[in-house]
Design an enzyme around this catalytic site. Structure first.
Site, short mmCIF file in Angstrom:
data_model
loop_
_atom_site.label_atom_id
_atom_site.label_comp_id
_atom_site.label_asym_id
_atom_site.label_seq_id
_atom_site.Cartn_x
_atom_site.Cartn_y
_atom_site.Cartn_z
N ASP A 1 31.88 45.09 40.00
CA ASP A 1 31.25 45.56 38.77
C ASP A 1 29.76 45.22 38.81
OD1 ASP A 1 30.41 46.09 36.16
OD2 ASP A 1 32.27 45.37 35.26
N SER B 1 34.55 47.95 28.59
CA SER B 1 33.22 47.37 28.48
C SER B 1 33.03 46.68 27.12
CB SER B 1 32.16 48.47 28.72
OG SER B 1 30.89 47.91 28.95
N HIS C 1 32.03 49.23 37.60
CA HIS C 1 32.29 49.14 36.16
C HIS C 1 33.31 50.18 35.71
CE1 HIS C 1 31.42 47.67 32.19
NE2 HIS C 1 31.07 48.86 31.76
#
Length: 810
Positions: free
Chosen positions: A748, A673, A782
């Site tokens: 995601d 991330s 994610h």
């Protein structure tokens, strides 16, 4: 004979097609497969009285097939239309009931292949409710502690699509449930041809929004949203199973019983819907219903569509409706006094309001905050007292500061008193969090004993975390340390039981060592003894050979930094290993807190999922959670983001080399991330040779695609155009010559990290002649959950690092 040009073109086309092919899932080495496939230790759910616990039988890594179930992506939610529940893999398969006093365990009989929610206990700990998801819906179940038996109360008709599907009523004999409306028609079918274009329009209103995902996109999406989210409220008696419907079906954002059980706080979602924001920002109607007949007792507010909330601001008008936990039926909420915009100058930013039953008078303002409300907890009342007290926290945006007040309601109440006052980045001076307890009506409040509250904290120190329990007197706010974790174990407070005097209570802790996994303990502070409540054993003893050490070092400007250095099993002292640095940038306002130590070396090492620590089993040293502070004024700190992360990375490498455990010529950097964003920036801007390779997972690399702020950035792209461009690795794709592995879930849904972020950076680096690989994971979001995906990610990471770091060609 084909011409050489055609042959060369054919070879190029073949090479291109092979480089973009869909492949079979890979598997990591046997040692890592063994760790992945070892069943996880059960979870634990303690009842509020601490007399019983449920051991939760967990599923470690579900198959990708679970993720491939049907999915509706609507207004920020992901719903399985077959079950009318959140789209999620199966996680809990069974319960075992355990008595705390004698340790006797009784297995709960459940249907085969059960797919269970976490249990929700009654306030007295005698019963628990849960749901079971089957192929065509969600069932409501209740469990009885005395008999260790469970009973199904409904068929698969619970609507678990949004919000709490099941909630205890204050009588603790019944529950408030959201059901699929009776007679609901089939799911709306998609039109074979669109009726026309989908149009959005703005007529000059300023409306900065984050880059949300899974938003509504068409009239058909709106119809699906209505179909799947609409619920019928009902009260179900747990003894008889009798169901009593309340009101008419609606899309509920809230359905919260008053502490005395006479009213319901109701939030209903209304049209017009938005294609720019998720459902929690859609228009809402807030009102009070009677529990007796479901009729509206009092309208509270009509909240409009909220597309124009300022960046890092709040909505105008009332927000955050809730009941005061210690009063029979009094509402409280917050209203902004600065237009909801943190950039506006204001003496006070928020005011706190309340309105008591029968809701006929005018709302009363009971406190004003200089800064933005960030939290509120109500304190347990003394026996016979009707006084209501709250711990109210506010956040000062300019300094990244938090302040907590002790406030007593009433005309003759004492003046509010500051309780805590510190930087949010200051772990060493974190006072801890209050211990809470459940009241007889099920409301949760801060536990008060003999005029004091209990505070449990991580106890961060330069040597590592040492959890503690303090007792704070509410009269003078003096604190007394009741207990602190000492020795070669890591032990943290789970709860304070009712046994023992307030000055020396009995506590339940979670205790672990380097060799022993976490287990619950009952510790009698008055007697000074303890006994185990669980006896979980080490499922992976081979991991105990992993070595770890908290290390400290300094940046070239003197900023203190820290990390945890992990070394592989059977590491031989003096061996210089290839090194992986795993990090995540954090924004801080001052250098003093930048390098404060986090974690502990005496904790039980656990590795799971796609953890980078699996690289230890492949022969790498891992520098985990390496400090990556970005220090400065919160308004402008990103102006020096790149310079600071490069300096942080240089200091980390120098420390690892100085320790004699790392080969400074074989170093990789990786992150997930925002850590992936950091990784790509380091490869674009670090001096040549600093890194051999990088791994970036689920990142964002083009900040023009997040134009109204990202992470803690407060300026928009148009206010800081140069910063956005300089911080975008995409802008510097021509400088990324160090091999970069990118991994991204195809679904995601994290704000800002659209899969296109990785796809476009891959194309840019490839187009500039860089060495880059992009792995897109089907059905993953994610974070990566499926067993096949997890194994593949780990093998990709190992292969990439082995090729370019451990055994580089040059």
């Amino acid at each position: 004979m084909k011409s050489p040009t055609l042959i060369a073109l054919g070879a190029l086309l073949m090479s291109t097609s092979l480089s973009a092919a869909q492949t079979q899932y890979k598997e990591p080495p046997a040692a890592i497969r063994h760790v992945l496939d070892t069943p996880p230790t059960p979870g634990v759910s303690l009842d509020p009285s601490s007399r019983s616990m449920l051991l939760l039988h967990r599923i470690g890594l579900p198959p990708v097939a679970d993720l491939a179930e049907p999915m509706l992506r609507l207004a920020g939610s992901r719903i399985n239309p077959a079950t009318n529940a959140p789209h999620a893999p199966r996680r809990l398969s069974g319960f075992t009931l355990k008595n705390v006093a004698d340790g006797v365990e009784r297995l709960i009989t459940l249907p085969p292949d059960a797919n269970l929610s976490s249990p929700s206990w009654s306030a007295d700990g005698n019963r628990f409710v849960f749901t079971n998801t089957v192929a065509n819906g969600v069932e409501l179940w209740v469990g009885d502690v005395a008999s260790a038996k469970v009973k199904k109360l409904t068929g698969p008709i619970v609507n678990a699509a949004a919000g709490p599907a099941v909630r205890w009523m204050p009588d603790q004999r019944s529950v408030l449930v959201r059901f699929v409306p009776a007679g609901r028609p089939p799911m709306p079918a998609a039109p074979k041809t669109p009726p026309g274009p989908n149009i959005q329009e703005s007529t000059g209103t300023t409306a900065p929004v984050r880059t949300y995902q899974d938003l509504l996109q068409s009239a058909h999406d709106e119809a699906l949203f209505d179909w799947v989210m609409t619920a019928q409220l009902a009260i179900v008696n747990l003894d008889s199973g009798e169901r009593r419907d309340l009101g008419t079906p609606a899309i509920f954002s809230e359905s919260n019983p008053s502490p005395n059980g006479e009213f319901l706080l109701i939030g209903r979602v209304n049209r017009p819907y938005s294609y720019a924001v998720p459902e929690n920002l859609f228009p809402e109607t807030w009102e009070i219903w009677s529990v007796t007949d479901g009729k509206v007792i009092h309208p509270l507010a009509q909240i409009p569509l909220r597309e124009n909330i300022p960046t890092q601001g709040v909505e105008t008008g009332p927000r955050g409706f809730d009941w005061i936990d210690t009063q029979p039926a009094t509402l409280e909420w917050t209203e902004a006094l600065d237009g909801g915009d943190p950039r506006n100058k204001a003496e006070h930013r928020d005011r706190l309001m309340m309105l008591a039953a029968p809701f006929k008078g005018e709302p009363v303002e009971w406190h004003r905050l200089q800064h933005r409300l960030s939290g509120m907890s109500w304190l347990e009342q003394a026996p016979g007292s009707t006084e209501s007290r709250a711990m109210v926290s506010e956040f000062e945006r300019e300094r990244r500061w938090t302040r907590t007040w002790l406030i007593t309601l009433g005309a003759n109440a004492p003046a509010p008193r500051p309780v805590f006052d510190r930087s949010i980045n200051d772990r060493y001076n974190n006072p801890g969090s209050p211990i809470s307890e459940r009241l007889a009506n099920g409301r949760t409040v801060v536990k008060v004993a003999d005029g004091s509250i209990y505070l449990r904290g991580e106890g961060a120190t330069p040597e590592g975390d040492r959890p503690f329990l303090d007792r704070m007197n509410l009269a003078d706010l003096a604190k007394e340390r009741l207990w602190r974790n000492e020795g070669d174990c890591y032990e943290t407070v789970v709860d304070v039981t009712s046994a023992g005097p307030a000055a020396k209570p009995a506590i339940i802790t979670s205790r672990e060592t380097k060799e022993q996994p976490p287990n619950l303990m009952l510790r009698n502070l008055a007697a000074g003894d303890s006994r185990p409540l669980t006896a979980f054993t080490d499922p992976l003893p081979e991991l105990r050979k992993i070595r770890k050490e908290i290390i400290t070092y300094t940046r070239d400007d003197g900023t203190p930094l820290s990390a945890t250095m992990y070394l592989p099993p059977d590491y031989v002292a003096g061996t210089k290993l290839p090194l992986l640095i795993w990090a995540y940038p954090n924004e801080v306002s001052d250098a003093a807190t930048a390098g404060q130590v986090a974690g502990s070396t005496i904790r039980f090492t656990q590795i799971g999922g796609t953890s980078h620590l699996f690289l230890l089993l492949a022969g790498y040293a891992v520098m985990d959670d390496a400090s990556m502070p970005v220090i400065g004024d919160p308004e402008t700190m990103n102006d020096t983001f790149v310079k600071q992360i490069v300096a942080n990375a240089r200091a980390a490498i120098d420390k690892a080399v100085a320790m004699g455990v790392a080969d400074g010529t074989r170093v990789a950097v990786a992150g997930h991330s925002y850590g992936a964003f950091m990784t790509a920036n380091l490869l674009a801007h670090a001096p040549p040779g600093m890194f051999r390779a990088g791994i970036a997972r689920s990142g964002a690399y083009n900040r023009t695609l997040t134009p109204f702020g990202f992470q803690s950035e407060r300026r928009s792209f148009w206010e800081a155009r140069d910063v956005y461009m300089k911080l975008s690795p995409f802008t510097y794709a021509d400088q990324i010559k160090t091999p970069l592995l990118m991994i991204h879930g195809e679904l995601d849904n994290n704000p800002g990290t659209f899969p296109i972020q990785s796809e476009r950076l891959f194309q840019a680096v490839k187009g500039q002649g860089g060495t880059v690989r992009l792995v897109m994971l089907p059905y993953e979001s994610h974070g990566y959950q499926g067993r096949e995906s997890v194994g593949h990610v780990l093998e990709e990471m190992i292969e990439w690092l082995d090729r370019y770091v451990k055994n580089p060609a040059n």
